[in-house]
Scaffold this motif. Structure first.
Motif, PDB file in Angstrom:
ATOM      1  N   ASN A  74      -0.860  38.177 138.290  1.00 34.87           N
ATOM      2  CA  ASN A  74      -2.059  38.491 137.537  1.00 34.87           C
ATOM      3  C   ASN A  74      -3.191  38.830 138.503  1.00 34.87           C
ATOM      4  O   ASN A  74      -3.611  37.987 139.302  1.00 34.87           O
ATOM      5  N   PRO A  75      -3.709  40.066 138.454  1.00 35.59           N
ATOM      6  CA  PRO A  75      -4.778  40.449 139.398  1.00 35.59           C
ATOM      7  C   PRO A  75      -5.999  39.541 139.339  1.00 35.59           C
ATOM      8  O   PRO A  75      -6.615  39.252 140.367  1.00 35.59           O
ATOM      9  N   ALA A  76      -6.356  39.082 138.138  1.00 32.46           N
ATOM     10  CA  ALA A  76      -7.530  38.214 138.010  1.00 32.46           C
ATOM     11  C   ALA A  76      -7.309  36.905 138.751  1.00 32.46           C
ATOM     12  O   ALA A  76      -8.216  36.400 139.429  1.00 32.46           O
ATOM     13  N   ARG A  77      -6.119  36.337 138.626  1.00 25.57           N
ATOM     14  CA  ARG A  77      -5.813  35.083 139.322  1.00 25.57           C
ATOM     15  C   ARG A  77      -5.807  35.300 140.840  1.00 25.57           C
ATOM     16  O   ARG A  77      -6.337  34.490 141.598  1.00 25.57           O
ATOM     17  N   PHE A  78      -5.208  36.417 141.253  1.00 25.32           N
ATOM     18  CA  PHE A  78      -5.201  36.725 142.685  1.00 25.32           C
ATOM     19  C   PHE A  78      -6.618  36.879 143.226  1.00 25.32           C
ATOM     20  O   PHE A  78      -6.941  36.373 144.304  1.00 25.32           O
ATOM     21  N   LEU A  79      -7.468  37.572 142.479  1.00 30.54           N
ATOM     22  CA  LEU A  79      -8.831  37.802 142.950  1.00 30.54           C
ATOM     23  C   LEU A  79      -9.606  36.502 143.077  1.00 30.54           C
ATOM     24  O   LEU A  79     -10.423  36.350 144.003  1.00 30.54           O
ATOM     25  N   ARG A  80      -9.378  35.563 142.177  1.00 24.45           N
ATOM     26  CA  ARG A  80     -10.065  34.275 142.290  1.00 24.45           C
ATOM     27  C   ARG A  80      -9.677  33.573 143.591  1.00 24.45           C
ATOM     28  O   ARG A  80     -10.523  32.977 144.263  1.00 24.45           O
ATOM     29  N   ILE A  81      -8.403  33.630 143.929  1.00 22.65           N
ATOM     30  CA  ILE A  81      -7.938  33.004 145.175  1.00 22.65           C
ATOM     31  C   ILE A  81      -8.453  33.790 146.383  1.00 22.65           C
ATOM     32  O   ILE A  81      -8.920  33.216 147.369  1.00 22.65           O
ATOM     33  N   ALA A  82      -8.389  35.123 146.306  1.00 21.96           N
ATOM     34  CA  ALA A  82      -8.766  35.970 147.446  1.00 21.96           C
ATOM     35  C   ALA A  82     -10.246  35.859 147.778  1.00 21.96           C
ATOM     36  O   ALA A  82     -10.632  35.953 148.948  1.00 21.96           O
TER      37      ALA A  82
END
Length: 241
Positions: A6-14
């Protein structure tokens, strides 16, 4: 792996990981290079020229690791259609190419006082040059098509096939009679490099690694932002059409 699809989940981590990796990378790189360039002892045979290893060795290993990352990401995108795999491959490729170029340039500068020449068509040097061109080929193919998916598939095939070059680079000094020295750092077994030189080298390598990760994360975030803007523009165009 699919937890982070999920891009949104990845962006939160990134968003959290990017500045942490950048700060750790800069701190460790400053420590490692300062330690290696100014305080570590010179080599008993190569003298002061050996200090290039604190840049050359991390650059070489990260260029190879970066290509493995491109190939694995391309395979994941090709087989499982992982939504972030293609983004990762495209993000890693220019960074890996840069480290491959640093490796080639620093190796040439090291070769001049050691071998008496900047370049020889040695198996290790030639296979590393091939790696650099594989990075360039991947990037050219990925951007050669108007259809992003077609470009990704064509570039991904090149990345996967080109991965055969990685073991050639790794074992070239064992398979052929080369000017390049053999492996002096081993994960398993005794390393032949003195601890006084190995310790700053490992710190320098860690610094480069964290910077590599930070740049890749920044590039992935930028790609996802571009995709979001393009999707919104397409929706607006459809709504007004």
């Amino acid at each position: 792996m699919h937890r982070f699809a999920n891009p949104a989940r990845f962006l939160r981590i990134a968003r959290v990981a990017t500045p942490l990796c950048a700060l750790l990378g800069l701190a460790l790189l400053g420590l490692g290079l300062g330690w290696g360039l100014f305080y570590a002892p010179p080599d008993y045979l190569q003298g002061e020229s050996v200090r290039i290893l604190y840049i050359h060795v991390p650059a070489a290993s990260l260029a190879m690791g970066g290509y493995v990352g491109v190939a694995v990401s391309a395979a994941v995108a090709f087989i499982w259609r992982h939504p972030l795999a293609d983004v990762a491959a495209r993000a890693v490729a220019p960074v890996g190419a840069t480290f491959a170029a640093i490796c080639l340039i620093s190796g040439s500068l090291w070769g001049r006082p050691t071998w008496g020449t900047y370049w020889v068509w040695d198996a290790r040097l030639t296979s590393m040059l091939v790696l650099f061109f594989l990075f360039l080929g991947y990037m050219a193919l990925a951007n050669a098509f108007d259809d992003r998916e077609r470009g990704s598939r064509a570039a991904g095939i090149l990345a996967i096939v080109g991965s055969v070059n990685i073991p050639i680079i790794k074992y070239s000094v064992e398979w052929w009679n080369t000017l390049h020295q053999g492996e002096s750092i081993r994960i398993i077994g005794q390393s032949s490099i003195h601890p006084a030189m190995l310790q700053p080298l490992l710190v320098s390598w860690a610094g480069f690694s964290f910077l590599f990760a930070a740049i890749v994360l920044m590039r992935m975030r930028a790609q996802l932002a571009d995709q979001l803007v393009a999707a919104r523009a397409a929706r607006l165009a459809g709504a007004h059409g």
